[in-house]
Design a protein around this motif. Structure first.
Motif, PDB file in Angstrom:
ATOM      1  N   ALA A   1      34.644  69.393 -43.849  1.00 29.07           N
ATOM      2  CA  ALA A   1      34.787  69.158 -45.281  1.00 29.07           C
ATOM      3  C   ALA A   1      35.097  67.699 -45.581  1.00 29.07           C
ATOM      4  O   ALA A   1      34.671  67.162 -46.610  1.00 29.07           O
ATOM      5  N   THR A   2      35.820  67.041 -44.692  1.00 27.30           N
ATOM      6  CA  THR A   2      36.200  65.649 -44.912  1.00 27.30           C
ATOM      7  C   THR A   2      35.020  64.707 -44.751  1.00 27.30           C
ATOM      8  O   THR A   2      34.870  63.740 -45.499  1.00 27.30           O
ATOM      9  N   VAL A   3      34.153  64.986 -43.809  1.00 27.94           N
ATOM     10  CA  VAL A   3      33.097  64.040 -43.457  1.00 27.94           C
ATOM     11  C   VAL A   3      31.805  64.270 -44.227  1.00 27.94           C
ATOM     12  O   VAL A   3      31.022  63.326 -44.424  1.00 27.94           O
ATOM     13  N   ILE A   4      31.548  65.494 -44.702  1.00 29.64           N
ATOM     14  CA  ILE A   4      30.286  65.770 -45.399  1.00 29.64           C
ATOM     15  C   ILE A   4      30.071  64.858 -46.611  1.00 29.64           C
ATOM     16  O   ILE A   4      28.971  64.335 -46.816  1.00 29.64           O
ATOM     17  N   PRO A   5      31.107  64.615 -47.456  1.00 27.01           N
ATOM     18  CA  PRO A   5      30.862  63.741 -48.611  1.00 27.01           C
ATOM     19  C   PRO A   5      30.421  62.326 -48.238  1.00 27.01           C
ATOM     20  O   PRO A   5      29.783  61.650 -49.050  1.00 27.01           O
ATOM     21  N   LEU A   6      30.772  61.858 -47.032  1.00 26.36           N
ATOM     22  CA  LEU A   6      30.403  60.505 -46.616  1.00 26.36           C
ATOM     23  C   LEU A   6      28.954  60.401 -46.162  1.00 26.36           C
ATOM     24  O   LEU A   6      28.419  59.306 -46.046  1.00 26.36           O
ATOM     25  N   THR A   7      28.305  61.541 -45.925  1.00 23.43           N
ATOM     26  CA  THR A   7      27.012  61.531 -45.260  1.00 23.43           C
ATOM     27  C   THR A   7      25.935  60.824 -46.073  1.00 23.43           C
ATOM     28  O   THR A   7      25.141  60.051 -45.534  1.00 23.43           O
ATOM     29  N   GLY A   8      25.881  61.091 -47.381  1.00 24.47           N
ATOM     30  CA  GLY A   8      24.838  60.480 -48.208  1.00 24.47           C
ATOM     31  C   GLY A   8      24.906  58.967 -48.191  1.00 24.47           C
ATOM     32  O   GLY A   8      23.892  58.286 -47.986  1.00 24.47           O
ATOM     33  N   TRP A   9      26.115  58.403 -48.415  1.00 29.51           N
ATOM     34  CA  TRP A   9      26.258  56.949 -48.401  1.00 29.51           C
ATOM     35  C   TRP A   9      25.970  56.389 -47.013  1.00 29.51           C
ATOM     36  O   TRP A   9      25.270  55.374 -46.874  1.00 29.51           O
ATOM     37  N   ALA A  10      26.509  57.024 -45.984  1.00 29.00           N
ATOM     38  CA  ALA A  10      26.328  56.515 -44.620  1.00 29.00           C
ATOM     39  C   ALA A  10      24.859  56.545 -44.209  1.00 29.00           C
ATOM     40  O   ALA A  10      24.390  55.646 -43.481  1.00 29.00           O
ATOM     41  N   ALA A  11      24.100  57.549 -44.662  1.00 31.41           N
ATOM     42  CA  ALA A  11      22.675  57.608 -44.335  1.00 31.41           C
ATOM     43  C   ALA A  11      21.938  56.431 -44.953  1.00 31.41           C
ATOM     44  O   ALA A  11      21.048  55.838 -44.325  1.00 31.41           O
ATOM     45  N   ASP A  12      22.297  56.075 -46.197  1.00 28.68           N
ATOM     46  CA  ASP A  12      21.679  54.911 -46.834  1.00 28.68           C
ATOM     47  C   ASP A  12      22.095  53.613 -46.147  1.00 28.68           C
ATOM     48  O   ASP A  12      21.303  52.673 -46.028  1.00 28.68           O
TER      49      ASP A  12
END
Length: 527
Positions: A74-85
Motif C-alpha cells: 500500500a505504501t509503494v503503489i502510489p509512487l509507481t506512476g511517478w517513478a515509471a515516468d
C-alpha cells in the motif's frame, strides 16, 4: 512520458497479437505469478510460523507476516506512476523484481518472527510495483485495440493465485520446510530478471513532472494507516477497538487531505483528475465492489473445507481448483470480445453468472456433495474470467499513452484497498455468526472451571484440534458442524449482495469497441 527509442507506432487497425507482445506478456505474467502466489502461499503458513522459532507466538503476531507485506504494498503503489515516468518502466520493473527476490531470500534466513516480518516488508516494497508496472508495460505494447486480450493473460495469475497458493504452500511445507515457500522465488526471479532485460523495450524516460513530496507524505502513510486499522478488525473482533479506530481515522484524514491537495496540484502523486474519464470512473466503482466480494469470499471456501469438512490444506486447494479452470476457459474469449465489442456486456454477463453461483453457496451445508460444489465453483470461474480483467481493461483502454501508468497505479490501489476492506468485513461477519447461538452450556455440557463456554459451532470446529472437545458426543458435534456450515452460508450472503450491487456501475461500462487514440498519444513498442 516513457517512450522507447527506435520504435515504430502500433497500427490501431491491426488487432493481431504479434510475437513481441506475447514475449512481453510472458515476462510480466512470470513476475505477477511470484508476487500473487506469495500472498496466498504465506497465508497457509501462518500456523507454521507460530511455532517455527524458539519462541512461540500468537496467531495475531504471526499474521503480521501478511499484514506487513500488505502495508508495504500500500505504501509503494502510489509512487509507481511517478517513478515509471522518472526512471522508465523497464528499469523500475527490474528494480522491483530485485527487491522482491532479495526480500524472499532474506525471509528464508529469518531467525525469529520479528526478522521475518521485517524481511516481508522488503518483499512488499518490490511486489507492490510489479502488478501496476506490468499493466503499464503490456498496455503500451499492445495498444488500446488489443489490450483486452493481453490483460486477459495478466489476469490468469490474479485469479489462480488464491487457488494454486494453498496447494503449493501446503506441499512445500509438508514435503520440505517453510523456508522453501520463499526460496522458490529465487530461481523464478532470476529468470524473470534476465528475460525482462532481454525482452522489454529499452527505456528513454523524459520526466516532465516534479515529485509530489506533499502528496507522498499524505497518500502513502494515509493508505497504510487506513489498511492497518481495517486489517486489525478480525483480530479485535469489533470495529470499536482503539487499535482499529485510531489508525483508520488517521489514515482517512490523511487521505482526505490528499484528495484536496491532488485536485489543486498540477502533477499529483495519484492523478485523481482521471475520474473525469467516464469509463474509468465506472470501472473503479465496479472494481471496488467486485474486489470486496471476490477477495472477501475467497477466504470463506478454504476455511469451510478445512474447518467444517475436515480437509487438509492441500485437499482444500485441490477442491477449489475447478474455479480456476473455469476462469482459464473464459478469460481468453472474454479478452478477445472486449477488444471487439467493449467490456460492458462481458462484465455484466460475468457478474450475473457469479451471482447465480454465489447464491448456491449461501445454501452450503455440512454434507454438501463435493461433485455439486466443484460444479458450482467451475461455473463461478467461468463468470470470474469475464469480470476482473475486462473491468481493468475498461479503465485503461480509453487513456492516452501518458496516462496509462497513472491509471494502472490508481486501479491497483483500488483493488488492494477494496480487497482488504472486503476481507475484513467477511471475517468479522463470519466470526460474529460463529460466536452467536447455541453454547455448550445451553446443552448442559460443562468444561473445567475457568474454561470458556464456546458456541456449539466453534466447539465442533475446535474438536479437530482439541482432544478435550473431540470427546463431545457425536450427535452434538454433528449439530455443531451444521451450525458452522450455516454461519458460512449466511456469510456468503454478504458477498452475494456485493456482487449484485456491482451490476449497477457495470451497467455503465463501455459497450462499443474503443476508438483509436490520437496519433500524438499512440502507444509504441519495439519490434
Amino acid at each position: 512520458m516513457t517512450t522507447p527509442p527506435d520504435s515504430t507506432a502500433v497500427d490501431p487497425a491491426d488487432d493481431k497479437l504479434d510475437i513481441g507482445v506475447f514475449k512481453i506478456a510472458g515476462v510480466v505474467v512470470l513476475g505477477a505469478i511470484m508476487s500473487i502466489l506469495d500472498v496466498t502461499v504465506v497465508t497457509v503458513a501462518i500456523p507454521t510460523f507460530q511455532t517455527a522459532f524458539d519462541r512461540p507466538v500468537s496467531y495475531a503476531v504471526a499474521a503480521w507476516t501478511m499484514t506487513g507485506y500488505t502495508l508495504a504494498l500500500a505504501t509503494v503503489i502510489p509512487l509507481t506512476g511517478w517513478a515509471a515516468d522518472r526512471f522508465g518502466t523497464k528499469r523500475l520493473y527490474m528494480m522491483a523484481l530485485t527487491f522482491f527476490v532479495i526480500g524472499s531470500v532474506l525471509c528464508s534466513t529469518a531467525w525469529n518472527i520479528e526478522s521475518l516480518i521485517a524481511f516481508r516488508v522488503i518483499q512488499g516494497l518490490g511486489g507492490g510495483m510489479l502488478m501496476p508496472l506490468g499493466m503499464t508495460i503490456m498496455t503500451h505494447a499492445a495498444g488500446p485495440t488489443r489490450i483486452g486480450r493481453v490483460m486477459a493473460v495478466l489476469g490468469v495469475p490474479m485469479l489462480l493465485g488464491p487457488i494454486a497458493g494453498p496447494i503449493l504452500g501446503g506441499w512445500l511445507i509438508d514435503a520440505f520446510s517453510w523456508h522453501w515457500i520463499f526460496l522458490i522465488n529465487l530461481p523464478i526471479g532470476i529468470i524473470a530478471l534476465i528475460l525482462a532485460f532481454v525482452v522489454f523495450p529499452r527505456d528513454n524516460p523524459e520526466p516532465s513532472q516534479t515529485f509530489d513530496f506533499v502528496g507522498m507524505l499524505l497518500a502513502s502513510p494515509g493508505l497504510a494507516a487506513f489498511l492497518y486499522g481495517v486489517s486489525s478488525i478480525p483480530g479485535e473482533g469489533t470495529v470499536k477497538s482503539a487499535k482499529v479506530l485510531i489508525p483508520a481515522a488517521i489514515g482517512l484524514a490523511l487521505l482526505i487531505g490528499f484528495v484536496f491537495h491532488a485536485l489543486r496540484t498540477e502533477h499529483p502523486l495519484i492523478e485523481l483528475r482521471l475520474f473525469r474519464n467516464k469509463s474509468l470512473r465506472f470501472a473503479v466503482m465496479t472494481m471496488t465492489l467486485f474486489a470486496m466480494a471476490f477477495f472477501g469470499s475467497g477466504l470463506l471456501l478454504p476455511s469451510y473445507l478445512q474447518q467444517v469438512r475436515g480437509e487438509s490444506t492441500l485437499a482444500a486447494g485441490l477442491l477449489i481448483a475447478p474455479q480456476g479452470l473455469g476462469a482459464m476457459l473464459t478469460m481468453p474469449i472474454a479478452g478477445r470480445l472486449v477488444d471487439k465489442i467493449g467490456p460492458g456486456k462481458i462484465v455484466l454477463t460475468g457478474i450475473t453468472v457469479m451471482s447465480i453461483s454465489m447464491a448456491f453457496l449461501t445454501q452450503v451445508k455440512a454434507d454438501t456433495p463435493y461433485v455439486l460444489l466443484c460444479a458450482v465453483l467451475f461455473v463461478m470461474g467461468l463468470g470470474m474470467g469475464c469480470t476482473m480483467m475486462p473491468t481493468m481493461t475498461a479503465a485503461i483502454q480509453t487513456l492516452t499513452h501518458g496516462e496509462v501508468a497513472r491509471g494502472s497505479t490508481l486501479m491497483n490501489i483500488v483493488n488492494q484497498t477494496a480487497g482488504s476492506i472486503g476481507t475484513a468485513t467477511i471475517s468479522v461477519v463470519l466470526t460474529t455468526l460463529l460466536n452467536r447461538g447455541v453454547t455448550l452450556g445451553d446443552k448442559g455440557m460443562h468444561l473445567p472451571p475457568g474454561a470458556p463456554d464456546p458456541t456449539l459451532a466453534n466447539a465442533a470446529i475446535g474438536s479437530r484440534h482439541s482432544e478435550q472437545l473431540a470427546q463431545l458426543p457425536r450427535t452434538l458435534l454433528d449439530e455443531g458442524f451444521d451450525l458452522a456450515a450455516r454461519a458460512f452460508g449466511h456469510t456468503f450472503v454478504v458477498a452475494l449482495c456485493l456482487l449484485v450491487a456491482t451490476l449497477i456501475p457495470a451497467f455503465f461500462l463501455p459497450r462499443t469497441k474503443p476508438a483509436a487514440p490520437a496519433p500524438a498519444d499512440a502507444p509504441v513498442m519495439t519490434h
